[in-house]
Structures are given as C-alpha cells and as structure tokens.
Motif scaffolding. Structure first.
Motif, PDB file in Angstrom:
ATOM      1  N   LYS A 283       0.841  -1.205   0.000  1.00 41.14           N
ATOM      2  CA  LYS A 283       0.000   0.000   0.000  1.00 41.14           C
ATOM      3  C   LYS A 283       0.878   1.258   0.000  1.00 41.14           C
ATOM      4  N   LEU A 284       1.933   1.227   0.811  1.00 37.36           N
ATOM      5  CA  LEU A 284       2.766   2.421   0.960  1.00 37.36           C
ATOM      6  C   LEU A 284       3.627   2.662  -0.272  1.00 37.36           C
ATOM      7  N   ASP A 285       4.082   1.553  -0.910  1.00 34.05           N
ATOM      8  CA  ASP A 285       4.942   1.712  -2.079  1.00 34.05           C
ATOM      9  C   ASP A 285       4.487   0.754  -3.179  1.00 34.05           C
ATOM     10  N   PRO A 286       3.447   1.165  -3.945  1.00 31.78           N
ATOM     11  CA  PRO A 286       2.883   0.265  -4.953  1.00 31.78           C
ATOM     12  C   PRO A 286       3.879  -0.100  -6.056  1.00 31.78           C
ATOM     13  N   THR A 287       4.980   0.645  -6.149  1.00 28.38           N
ATOM     14  CA  THR A 287       5.922   0.356  -7.234  1.00 28.38           C
ATOM     15  C   THR A 287       6.905  -0.749  -6.856  1.00 28.38           C
ATOM     16  N   MET A 288       6.920  -1.132  -5.612  1.00 25.86           N
ATOM     17  CA  MET A 288       7.883  -2.148  -5.178  1.00 25.86           C
ATOM     18  C   MET A 288       7.624  -3.473  -5.905  1.00 25.86           C
ATOM     19  N   PRO A 289       8.673  -4.066  -6.450  1.00 24.72           N
ATOM     20  CA  PRO A 289       8.484  -5.313  -7.197  1.00 24.72           C
ATOM     21  C   PRO A 289       7.907  -6.428  -6.305  1.00 24.72           C
ATOM     22  N   ILE A 290       7.034  -7.230  -6.899  1.00 26.97           N
ATOM     23  CA  ILE A 290       6.316  -8.260  -6.134  1.00 26.97           C
ATOM     24  C   ILE A 290       7.257  -9.267  -5.451  1.00 26.97           C
ATOM     25  N   PRO A 291       8.319  -9.732  -6.119  1.00 24.05           N
ATOM     26  CA  PRO A 291       9.212 -10.683  -5.437  1.00 24.05           C
ATOM     27  C   PRO A 291       9.750 -10.143  -4.121  1.00 24.05           C
ATOM     28  N   LEU A 292       9.981  -8.819  -4.073  1.00 20.04           N
ATOM     29  CA  LEU A 292      10.480  -8.212  -2.848  1.00 20.04           C
ATOM     30  C   LEU A 292       9.409  -8.272  -1.747  1.00 20.04           C
ATOM     31  N   VAL A 293       8.145  -8.040  -2.165  1.00 18.94           N
ATOM     32  CA  VAL A 293       7.034  -8.117  -1.208  1.00 18.94           C
ATOM     33  C   VAL A 293       6.943  -9.544  -0.644  1.00 18.94           C
ATOM     34  N   VAL A 294       7.095 -10.520  -1.534  1.00 16.65           N
ATOM     35  CA  VAL A 294       7.051 -11.920  -1.096  1.00 16.65           C
ATOM     36  C   VAL A 294       8.167 -12.175  -0.090  1.00 16.65           C
ATOM     37  N   LEU A 295       9.354 -11.649  -0.403  1.00 15.18           N
ATOM     38  CA  LEU A 295      10.497 -11.837   0.503  1.00 15.18           C
ATOM     39  C   LEU A 295      10.224 -11.224   1.872  1.00 15.18           C
ATOM     40  N   ILE A 296       9.570 -10.073   1.871  1.00 13.94           N
ATOM     41  CA  ILE A 296       9.265  -9.417   3.153  1.00 13.94           C
ATOM     42  C   ILE A 296       8.344 -10.295   3.986  1.00 13.94           C
TER      43      ILE A 296
ATOM     44  N   ALA B 279      -9.184  -4.281  -0.789  1.00 18.94           N
ATOM     45  CA  ALA B 279      -8.794  -4.602  -2.167  1.00 18.94           C
ATOM     46  C   ALA B 279      -8.265  -3.394  -2.947  1.00 18.94           C
ATOM     47  N   HIS B 280      -8.955  -2.248  -2.842  1.00 18.52           N
ATOM     48  CA  HIS B 280      -8.563  -1.121  -3.718  1.00 18.52           C
ATOM     49  C   HIS B 280      -7.235  -0.497  -3.320  1.00 18.52           C
ATOM     50  N   GLU B 281      -6.744  -0.871  -2.114  1.00 21.13           N
ATOM     51  CA  GLU B 281      -5.436  -0.340  -1.700  1.00 21.13           C
ATOM     52  C   GLU B 281      -4.294  -1.280  -2.093  1.00 21.13           C
ATOM     53  N   MET B 282      -4.652  -2.409  -2.684  1.00 23.80           N
ATOM     54  CA  MET B 282      -3.620  -3.358  -3.109  1.00 23.80           C
ATOM     55  C   MET B 282      -3.453  -3.256  -4.619  1.00 23.80           C
ATOM     56  N   THR B 283      -2.220  -3.483  -5.078  1.00 24.72           N
ATOM     57  CA  THR B 283      -2.003  -3.417  -6.524  1.00 24.72           C
ATOM     58  C   THR B 283      -2.497  -4.712  -7.179  1.00 24.72           C
ATOM     59  N   GLU B 284      -2.727  -4.607  -8.477  1.00 22.01           N
ATOM     60  CA  GLU B 284      -3.175  -5.758  -9.254  1.00 22.01           C
ATOM     61  C   GLU B 284      -2.185  -6.923  -9.108  1.00 22.01           C
TER      62      GLU B 284
END
Lengths: 344, 324
Positions: B82-95, B144-149
């Motif tokens: 939500k805070l950084d929608p541009t962050m690549p998804i693999p990084l989010v998974v790692l977090i 939902a609307h605060e999460m990226t596709e």
C-alpha cells in the motif's frame, strides 16, 4: 552432582545460614509477585488520580472475578500436569443453555442450576475422554474447545439472547447489602479460601501434586490417578458454569462469541502465579496475587486509555517473562546453594 | 508398523471417497470440475500451514501462533504494497517470508533455547503478534482497492490453467515429503518426537531441532499469510483467526500423533482435504455455515479417539507377538 550429596545435617546448617535464608525468601515467586503488585499500585496511583479510589478499585474486580474463579481450578489442572483450553467454550455454551432456558420462561434460580449443571457435564466429558481413552488433555480440550463453541454457534448463529428474568442480574452486578463490596468479589474470596485449603491442607491436594510430579510414581504409590484427574476436570467445568452464570448475569446478553480468549487470560493468571506448566509446583496464594497484579495492571492501563490490543501485547510478554524469570532464579538459587555448601 | 501406517492413509482415502459420494448424490453440482477446483483452492492454505503444524507436532510440541503469524506477515506485505505500490512483487514476497521466519525464530528461541513449553510460549506470542498487527495498522483494514493488481494476482495467476496457489501448495508438499523422508534432519525430527532421551543419546541436538521446526513453521505460515491476504483481498486484525485449530485438526485427522513421533506428509494432506470437503459440502447442501465449527470439533475428537484406540490396539498386538 554435588547437590545430591548434601546429607541431612548439612541441609540443617544451610537452613540456619542467615544470609541463605534471606536469599531463599527473596527468591520465592510469591515475594516477587508482592513486589510487582506494589510497583503496579504505586506506578498507577502516580499516573492517574482515579486509581487509588476504594470504590473504583472494588468495582474493577468485576472485570476479573470470573477469570479468577476459573483460574482457581485451572491451577489444580496445571499442577496435575494437564491443561484445559476448553474453558472459554464451556462458559459460552453454558451461557447459551441459560439463554435458551430463559427464553422458555425459567426463573433466576433455575438458570443458575442450568448454568452449573451444563458446565459440570461438559467438564465431565473432558475428564471422561482424557482418563478413559488415555488421551493427552491438550488434544481432548482442543477438540471440545471447538465442539462446545461450535454448538453455541450452531444454536445461536448470528442471534443473541438478551432477555433475562428479574433478579438474575444480582449475581454479576449485585453488591453485598448497601456496601460497595461486589457479590462476585466475596464469592471469589470464599472459593479461593476453599481451593487453597483443598490444595494445601488435604490429601486430595497432595495427591494432585504427586500426579503432576510423576504420574507413574503416583499410580504405583496407590494414588487413584484417573479418579482425581477426572474430578479435577469435572469441577473445572462446574466452575466454568459458575463463571458463565456471573458473566451472563453481568452483561445480560449471550452471543456465541461470549468469553472468546478467556482460556488464554486464565492460563496467563495461573502461570504468572508461579504454577509450573510442567506440573507439580506452585501455590494458590501465587495465583490469587497474580489475579490482582494482572487486574490492577489492566485497570491502570485502561485509565490511561491504552487500547486492549496493546494491553494484550503486554500480557503476552508478561506470560513469557513469568516463565523465564523463575527459570533464571532457579539457576541462581542452585549456584548460591552450591557456594553456601562450599563455605561450610 | 508400516502396514498399519499405510492402512491409515487408505482408510482416509476411503472416507473421503464416501463423503464425496454422499454429498454429490445429495447435490450433483458438488462434483463439478469448477467446484472441485474451488475446494482445492480453498484447501491449499490449510495443507501448507497444516504441514507447518505437523512439523512442530512431530517433535511433541504445538504451534498455536501459526494463524497470528499469518496475520502479521500478511499485514506487513499488504502495508508495504500500500505504501509503495511500485515495489516489485518478489520483494514483497520476501518481506512476508522474512517476517514469518523472524516470528518463527522468536518462537523457536523461546521453546528451543530457553526451554519454555511450546503451548505457553506460542499462547504468549499469539497476543504479541496480534497486538503488533494492531500497532502496525492502527486498527484499520487494508482492502482490495489499496492493493495493486500484481499483489492480488500472487495466488490467482494462472499457470497451465491452474491457479498459482495450487502450484505453491504442490511445491510445499513435495519439499516437505523430501525433507521429512530423505534428509537426515527430517529423520532426526521423527526421532526426537519418538523418544527424546534416546534421541539425545544418539547425538541429536534437541535445542537445534526445536529451533529449526518453529522457524520453518513460521516461514511457511508467513508465506501462507501473504497468500491469504492477497486471495481474500483484505488484511485486518483478525486475519485467519481460528486457523490454528483447523491446522491441528488436519494433522490429527491425518493420523499425526499429538504426543509426537508419528505421522506422514500424505496423512496431513488427506486430513486437510477431508476438512476442506466437509466445509465445502456444508454450503453445497445448504447447511448453515455456523455448523462448521461444531462439526470440525466433533471430527477432531472422533479422530483423536480413533487414533488412540488404534495405537493402543497395535501396541497390544506387538506385545502379544513378543510374548509368543
């Protein structure tokens, strides 16, 4: 190794060593609890001018009397080396049964009887499954935890019982005469005295400790292990029924999620009270002290508007702390004892 | 003993088939391919976290904090997204994985290194982790609307016509089957649960193994939490609450002994599927979802009693054979 070599004589000398005696009193968990309780009261009365008001303090006991009543029996359960995580669900289902009876037109005394009996029946089911099939208590009560609350949900769904007869509100809201002393508090005190007496002054209590220390050894020494464990679980159910009467009478409404998370708070009280989770250790005084430590801590925090979720973090941390510290103390005591021995 | 274990899974498959037949006779829509995929989609998380729970139960412990780890790591991931929608998804998974691993390692430290009983340690950490969710989110939902596709597609992306969540599940199951059966550490976990003292004498480091199982349990739960939050497109305080019971139920139904030392990966998978079918069947045959919990409790109890009776009988048989 050295510790086992102390003969009786040296034990005696050790007991007369003044410094060692002071140390061993200080190292008692109950002493630590009294210190914590004092600290909690002093800190809270500095932080909020409303804390040290006798009427306020008496009224806040409403918030923990029911938990304390269950904790008295949970102490027996844990000392015997078992655990009962179905207590909150027993409270919920007893409350639902009382609600049903009330909807059918039962009067207040009948409701109390129904609450107590349904609690006793559920506790007996736990005890029966545990002792008859020799299943670990954690497994059985995990199942009944979900079964009892599930039945409460199946009966009530998203509905609630809110109609209770005249006079039923006394048990959870009433005071003794015109005094500001809550009925719940007096009941808790009487039950605590009784539980303390049974645990520390009767053979039933000693046998409970024996089972918790070593179940096999207790059985071989002629302790009726299964009968005692069954009775403990049955009476735990009965006390949950009683707590359910008090809780239902206090809030005069029954939803299927009533008392969610209660088992955690009760176990926290007991463990913080110095009852070893491995069984065979602890005192009733510790449990009662820890009831007040937690109760006053929460009261103080609520005066400071701390949200409940944040209080939970603190209670969780306190629970872990309550186990780590006695373990560290035990290590320290052992090493001091060794040093004292060497000096002799 | 091996025959007996084999029989256990066969019984379970038979039970599942029976249940399946009964429900599809009552309502034919149940057996449609669409509904079956739904069941598998819904059960994938239970299988994964059930396996995490199985690991801990094998050592004779229990991890009641799996659901709260799911909640907190799911919240971490959703918040970052939500805070950084541009962050690549693999990084989010790692977090999410990192958060889960850290929480699991904390449990592992308390149980393995400090020696606190697992039920108390994880009861304590439940309220700490749930409280931390509240502190992080300020009590707010992330919807939902605060999460990226991209975030929401983590479990739903299709590969070869099957959604990703099922692929992850298959991967986790295979990894577990390999780890438990073909590695030394896996066998050490069984040994430790079977007889702690004997395991110590042959040189198994119980503290290390305990630390490891809780860390792994946290890691898997962390991943499952991310999938849960992305799949249901909501991160909240009570994410997955009550899920820990379902995982224990899956294990027990699957024949994992609560005392530790016995149980199989396949058993847990079948146990989870059994529960998944029951839950799905309730909605299909129009029974109130409020019955779900009671039925689950009943099934847990029945499974535990059945397990114990079967174990006692096989013990008696073994004893009789020895006497002969």
């Amino acid at each position: 190794m050295e510790k086992t070599n102390i003969n009786e004589n040296r034990r005696f000398d050790l007991g007369r060593d003044f410094r060692y005696r002071i140390f061993s009193v200080l190292m008692k968990w109950e002493t630590v609890l009294i210190l914590i309780l004092t600290a909690v009261v002093i800190t809270n009365s500095f932080l909020s001018p409303y804390f040290l008001d006798p009427v306020n303090l008496l009224d806040t006991t409403f918030n923990f009397s029911e938990k304390a009543i269950i904790a008295l029996l949970m102490a027996f359960v844990i000392i015997a080396g078992d655990i009962d995580i179905s207590v909150a669900s027993i409270v919920a289902l007893s409350s639902v049964f009382m609600g049903m009876a009330s909807a059918a037109g039962a009067d207040a005394p009948t409701l109390v009887v129904i609450g107590l009996l349904s609690g006793l029946a559920m506790g007996s089911l736990n005890g029966y499954l545990i002792t008859k099939f020799k299943i670990p208590s954690i497994a059985v009560t995990l199942g009944t935890m979900s079964l009892f609350r599930g039945i409460a949900y199946a009966i009530l769904g998203d509905q609630a019982y809110t109609k209770y007869p005249e006079g039923f509100d006394f048990f959870g809201q009433g005071y003794i005469g015109d005094s500001p002393i809550p009925f719940e508090l007096v009941l808790m005190a009487v039950l605590a005295l009784g539980a303390g007496y049974i645990l520390h002054r009767t053979s039933f209590g000693r046998q409970t400790y024996a089972i918790g220390c070593n179940l096999q050894a207790a059985r071989f020494s002629g302790v009726p292990v299964d009968r005692i464990r069954f009775q403990i679980f049955a009476v735990t159910g009965l006390f949950c029924g009683l707590a359910s009467v008090l809780l239902t009478s206090r809030i005069l409404s029954t939803r299927p999620n009533i008392g969610t998370g209660l088992e955690f708070e009760v176990i926290t009280i007991v463990i913080l009270g110095g009852i070893a989770i491995t069984g065979g250790e602890g005192t009733m005084i510790g449990v009662i002290l820890s009831t007040f430590v937690l109760g006053f801590l929460k009261f103080g925090m609520s005066l400071l508007n701390v949200p409940g979720r944040v209080m939970n973090i603190l209670t969780g941390a306190l629970l872990i702390f309550a186990i780590l510290v006695p373990m560290a103390l035990k290590g320290l005591r052992n090493s001091v004892e060794m040093k004292a021995q060497k000096k002799l | 003993m091996k025959d007996f274990l084999k029989k256990r899974e066969v019984t379970l498959v038979g039970l599942i088939a029976l249940l399946f037949l009964a429900v599809s006779l009552r309502s034919p829509a149940f057996a449609s391919l669409g509904n079956l995929t739904d069941i598998l989609n819904d059960t994938a998380l239970l299988i994964m976290v059930g396996l995490a729970q199985y690991l801990v139960i094998l050592t004779g412990g229990i991890d009641l904090s799996v659901a709260s780890i799911m909640g907190l790591s799911g919240m971490c991931a959703a918040l970052v997204n939500k805070l950084d929608p541009t962050m690549p998804i693999p990084l989010v998974v790692l977090i999410a994985l990192g958060a889960g691993l850290a929480m699991g390692a904390f449990n592992g430290t308390l149980v393995g290194l400090a020696g606190i009983s697992s039920i108390i340690a994880t009861l304590g950490t439940i309220s700490i982790y749930r409280g931390a969710i509240f502190l992080m989110s300020g009590g707010e939902w992330i919807s939902a609307h605060e999460m990226t596709e991209g975030f929401r597609m983590i479990p739903d992306a299709k590969f070869l016509g099957v959604s990703a969540i099922i692929w992850y599940m298959v991967l986790v199951v295979l990894l577990f089957a390999w780890f438990m059966n073909l590695t030394r550490t896996g066998r050490e976990i069984y040994a430790l649960g079977g007889n702690k003292t004997a395991a110590k004498y042959v040189g198994i480091k119980d503290k290390k193994v305990n630390f490891l199982v809780f860390s792994l349990s946290g890691l898997v739960s962390g991943f499952a939490g991310l999938l849960y939050v992305a799949r249901y497109a909501a991160a909240q305080n009570d994410t997955a609450s009550g899920f820990e019971l379902a995982t224990v139920a899956a294990c027990v139904i699957g024949g994992v002994s609560i005392a530790g030392g016995s149980g199989t990966v396949m058993g847990v998978v079948l146990g989870a599927i059994f529960l998944g079918i029951i839950n799905n069947a309730l909605t299909v045959i129009n029974l109130s979802p409020f019955f779900q919990m009671a039925i689950q409790g009943f099934v847990i109890l029945a499974a535990i009693v059945a397990n114990t009776i079967m174990a006692q009988r096989s013990e008696r048989l073994a004893l009789a054979r020895r006497v002969l």
